[in-house]
Design a protein around this motif. Sequence first.
Motif, mmCIF file in Angstrom:
data_model
loop_
_atom_site.group_PDB
_atom_site.id
_atom_site.type_symbol
_atom_site.label_atom_id
_atom_site.label_comp_id
_atom_site.label_asym_id
_atom_site.label_seq_id
_atom_site.Cartn_x
_atom_site.Cartn_y
_atom_site.Cartn_z
ATOM 1 N N ASP A 58 -40.856 67.606 26.068
ATOM 2 C CA ASP A 58 -41.036 67.394 27.498
ATOM 3 C C ASP A 58 -39.748 67.632 28.266
ATOM 4 O O ASP A 58 -39.767 68.127 29.385
ATOM 5 C CB ASP A 58 -41.493 65.947 27.753
ATOM 6 N N GLU A 59 -38.606 67.255 27.642
ATOM 7 C CA GLU A 59 -37.335 67.384 28.342
ATOM 8 C C GLU A 59 -37.051 68.833 28.721
ATOM 9 O O GLU A 59 -36.331 69.104 29.674
ATOM 10 C CB GLU A 59 -36.194 66.778 27.507
ATOM 11 N N LEU A 60 -37.647 69.786 27.970
ATOM 12 C CA LEU A 60 -37.466 71.201 28.287
ATOM 13 C C LEU A 60 -38.330 71.609 29.474
ATOM 14 O O LEU A 60 -37.997 72.521 30.217
ATOM 15 C CB LEU A 60 -37.824 72.069 27.077
ATOM 16 N N LEU A 61 -39.463 70.921 29.635
ATOM 17 C CA LEU A 61 -40.410 71.296 30.694
ATOM 18 C C LEU A 61 -40.092 70.629 32.020
ATOM 19 O O LEU A 61 -40.494 71.122 33.068
ATOM 20 C CB LEU A 61 -41.841 70.938 30.261
ATOM 21 N N ILE A 62 -39.402 69.512 31.976
ATOM 22 C CA ILE A 62 -39.101 68.842 33.238
ATOM 23 C C ILE A 62 -37.666 69.133 33.669
ATOM 24 O O ILE A 62 -37.152 68.515 34.586
ATOM 25 C CB ILE A 62 -39.376 67.330 33.190
ATOM 26 N N GLY A 63 -37.027 70.073 32.988
ATOM 27 C CA GLY A 63 -35.718 70.530 33.449
ATOM 28 C C GLY A 63 -34.562 69.625 33.076
ATOM 29 O O GLY A 63 -33.468 69.763 33.591
ATOM 30 N N GLN A 64 -34.797 68.696 32.150
ATOM 31 C CA GLN A 64 -33.713 67.795 31.775
ATOM 32 C C GLN A 64 -32.795 68.471 30.751
ATOM 33 O O GLN A 64 -31.609 68.194 30.699
ATOM 34 C CB GLN A 64 -34.292 66.503 31.197
ATOM 35 N N THR A 65 -33.350 69.344 29.950
ATOM 36 C CA THR A 65 -32.572 70.096 28.963
ATOM 37 C C THR A 65 -32.921 71.568 29.105
ATOM 38 O O THR A 65 -34.093 71.922 29.234
ATOM 39 C CB THR A 65 -32.938 69.627 27.534
ATOM 40 N N ILE A 66 -31.909 72.405 29.091
ATOM 41 C CA ILE A 66 -32.139 73.847 29.146
ATOM 42 C C ILE A 66 -32.358 74.351 27.725
ATOM 43 O O ILE A 66 -31.673 73.931 26.795
ATOM 44 C CB ILE A 66 -30.947 74.548 29.820
ATOM 45 N N THR B 199 -42.749 77.186 25.261
ATOM 46 C CA THR B 199 -42.266 75.814 25.363
ATOM 47 C C THR B 199 -43.441 74.925 25.728
ATOM 48 O O THR B 199 -44.154 75.208 26.695
ATOM 49 C CB THR B 199 -41.183 75.712 26.450
ATOM 50 N N ILE B 200 -43.647 73.876 24.946
ATOM 51 C CA ILE B 200 -44.810 73.007 25.157
ATOM 52 C C ILE B 200 -44.408 71.537 25.150
ATOM 53 O O ILE B 200 -43.329 71.184 24.696
ATOM 54 C CB ILE B 200 -45.895 73.257 24.077
ATOM 55 N N THR B 201 -45.312 70.707 25.618
ATOM 56 C CA THR B 201 -45.061 69.264 25.634
ATOM 57 C C THR B 201 -45.198 68.699 24.218
ATOM 58 O O THR B 201 -45.835 69.310 23.357
ATOM 59 C CB THR B 201 -46.097 68.520 26.511
ATOM 60 N N ASP C 12 -41.747 58.761 19.653
ATOM 61 C CA ASP C 12 -42.215 59.903 20.437
ATOM 62 C C ASP C 12 -42.007 61.234 19.722
ATOM 63 O O ASP C 12 -42.274 62.288 20.271
ATOM 64 C CB ASP C 12 -41.556 59.902 21.832
#
Lengths: 417, 417
Positions: A10-18, A41-43, A74
Motif C-alpha cells: 500500500d505504501e507504494l500506492l499512496i505515495g509514501q514510498t517510491i 504495483t498492487i495493494t 499486515d
Amino acid sequence: MKAEILSIGDELLIGQTINTNASWMGEQLNLIGAGLERVTTITDTREAILVGLKTATGRSQVVLITGGLGPTKDDITKYTLCEFFGTRLVRNPEVLARVEDYFTKRGRTMLETNRQQADLPESCTVLPNELGTASGMWFEREGCIVVSLPGVPYEMKHLMETQVLPRLKKQFSLPAIVHRTALTQGIGESFLAEIIRDWENELRSAGLSLAYLPSPGIVRLRITAKGEIREELERKVSEFEAKLLPLIDAYYYGNDNDKLEDVLGKIMLENKLTLATAESCTGGFIAHRITSVPGSSAYFLGSVVSYSNNVKIRQLNVSPESISEYGAVSQEVVEQMAKGVQQLLHADCSIAVSGVAGPDGGSEDKPVGTVWIAVCYKDKIYSRKFLFEKDRERNITRAALTGMMVLRQLILGKIPA
Amino acid sequence: MKAEILSIGDELLIGQTINTNASWMGEQLNLIGAGLERVTTITDTREAILVGLKTATGRSQVVLITGGLGPTKDDITKYTLCEFFGTRLVRNPEVLARVEDYFTKRGRTMLETNRQQADLPESCTVLPNELGTASGMWFEREGCIVVSLPGVPYEMKHLMETQVLPRLKKQFSLPAIVHRTALTQGIGESFLAEIIRDWENELRSAGLSLAYLPSPGIVRLRITAKGEIREELERKVSEFEAKLLPLIDAYYYGNDNDKLEDVLGKIMLENKLTLATAESCTGGFIAHRITSVPGSSAYFLGSVVSYSNNVKIRQLNVSPESISEYGAVSQEVVEQMAKGVQQLLHADCSIAVSGVAGPDGGSEDKPVGTVWIAVCYKDKIYSRKFLFEKDRERNITRAALTGMMVLRQLILGKIPA
C-alpha cells in the motif's frame, strides 16, 4: 524470456514510498539481456495478490515479487503464495538457526513472530537471506518461475545479485548483450551530445546504441551492443570506447559503477597521499561521500566542517579581514580554508568548499548556487567559482562531486595549478 | 471509486527513470479519498498500450495514463488512444495557438512535429497544458474515465492539480480518508508491535487500519481511517493517536513528514542552543543531515570529522592513553570526543560517534556494527554502546539517526544524564 515484477505494498500506492526496487531490478534484468515487460504495483490484500499472481503467471515466464514479507500481521505475501501454489508452511531449521543467530548476536530477545520468519512454503526453494530475517522463495510451476523477495532494498538487492540473477542466467539462454558506461562530471547532457555528435552517428550506424543517463553533476554515457557472439560485441564496444575517451577527456573519470569517491580513493592509495576536507556549504557531505568507501581510513584523515565563520577563523586559520572584505563565499576565503585544513591535519591534499546552497542567503552578486571550490595538492592550489542551481540538495551534491573531480584533475595534471 | 495508473515508457522498465510520477499521483488520489488500486508500467508499444487499456478499463472506473506524448516518432500514446476509442485526430485551433505562442516566446523555430502536438482525438475533452506542448486528454466510455497526461513531472502535476483532481472530486462522491503517521527511532518493527499489541487490536476493532513502514533506524506507524464524515474520522484518529504516544514515548520523535534533523533543528532554535558534531565512523554524515535543513546555520556551528586518531588527539583533545588503553571505539574516547568538540567550537550541545562501520575492522570484542555514541547538553553527558548491522551504509545511517535521537532525548529530559 518474458519477465514481470509484482510490487506489493500500500505504501507504494499512496505515495509514501517510491518504487525504487522495481527500477533497480529492471536495470539488472536489462543488463543480463532479460527484458522486463511490465511492473504491476498492487495493494497488500490477499485478493489483489492472488489476481496479480494469476495474471502474471499466465503470460510471463518469470515473475519477481517484492514486499509483504515482514514479521507483522499486515505482511501476508507468504500465506498467499502458499494458497496460490497449494502448499503449506513448514519451519525451516537452517533459516531458524540463522534468525536465532541474528538475534543472539545483537543480544536481542526473540519473539514468536521472529521465529515464524523461518516458516516457509514447503514447495519452494529457499533463497537464504544473509542480511535479514525474511528469506527469498523460488517457485516453479508449469514453466513459470515465481520469486518472492523482501521489500527492504538492500536485502532484495543482495538476494538478486547472489541468487536470482545467477539462476536466471543459468536457466535461460539469453541474447549476448554488452554494456559499457563512461562516466563524466562537470558537463551537461546537451553539451556532451554536441562534442560527441560525429562519434555517436558512427556508433549508431554500426548498429550499437547509446543512452545518456543524467543525474545531478554527472552524465553517464552507456554504449550497448546486442547480438549473438559476446566476443564480437566486446570488440566493437571497446573499439568505440577507445575513440570516445579522447573526446571527453576533460570530463571523464571512470567506467560503469565507479563512483568518484572510489576513483579518488584509488588515486590516493596509488600515490600514497592523504586527504582532508574543509567544508562550509557542503556541510560534511564530501567527507561523507569519501568515507562511504570501505577502507577510506587508509588515506582520509578528517574534515573540518566550518559552518560558522568563527570555526573558519579559529580552526582553519582564515583571516577575519578576508571574510569581512570579500565575504565567506570568495576565492580568498576558500583558498585559505583549503590551505588551512591541509596544514591543520597534515594532509597531502585538501578540498575546500564555500558557497550559497540556498534557498536563502543569495544576493545579486552571489545568487543561490554560487560555490567557490579550492583544492590543494602538496604545494599546488587551484580554485574556481561555479554557478549551480536553485535547489539546496542539488547544489550540495554538485559541489561535492565537483570538488572531488577538480582534485582528481589537479593530481593527474589535467588542469594547471 | 477504483482508480489505476498506466505508466508508459521503456525508460521506466530498464531502470533509467524511477517512476516518481505514479508515486506522486497515488499520494494525491489518496488525499482526496480516491483509492489507487494498481499501477502498471508497460513498454511504449502499440500492443502493450492496447492490452493495458483493455484490461484497465475492464476493471477500473478511472484510468490515468502518463507518458508517450512527446513530439518524436516513438511517442505513440495518442495514436493508440484513437485506435482504442475508435476516433481520429483533429487539429485543435486553441492548442495550436498555444503551441505557436510557446515557441514564439522562446524564440525557437517550430517544426511540423511540434504543430502536430495540436492534433488531438476528436472524442476527448482536451485538458489545456499551460506548461508544455502536450495536452491532457479526458475520455469517457461506458462509465469509465481514461485520462492521458504527459510524462514530464511538472506538466503532469500541473494538469492533475488544475484539471484532473477537481473533475474527479466533482464526478464521484468520494469517501473521507484520514491518515496520521507517528515516527519512531531506535526500535525494530517486531518489538514495536509487541509494545502496542493491545492498542493495535483495539484500533483494528474500531475499524481503523495500521501500517508499519520501516527504513534503516526508523519505523513509521501509519494510522488510517476511512468513512463518511471527515470530522468523525479526524476525531477517531486523534483519539487513538493520543493513546499511542505514551506507549512509544521512548522512541517517538515526530509526525507525518518530519525528519529527525528538522525536529532537532526546531529544538535548537526554540531553546536558542548551538550544536557541533565530532564524527569518526559516520564520517561527516551527521553534519550533512543537519545541514540539509535550510537555515541550519542559525544553530549548527560545525563538525570535526576525526577519521584518524591523530585528529582525535590534536583537534579534539582526546588522550592518547585512552586510545591505546581502550581503543578508539570506546566509551572513554567517544565521551572525550563529545566534550572536545563542544569546547573547541564553543557549542551548547554536541554529538560524537566512534564505531566499526565495516565491512572490515571488526574484532571478536568489537564486531562490525559496534558503535559508541556520546552526546553533551551543556554540562550533561550521556553515552551508550550500540550494535547495529553488517552493512556499512546502514551502520552510518543508523548511527547518525541514533545520535540525533539521543541528543533530543537528553535535552527533553527523557533519558538520564
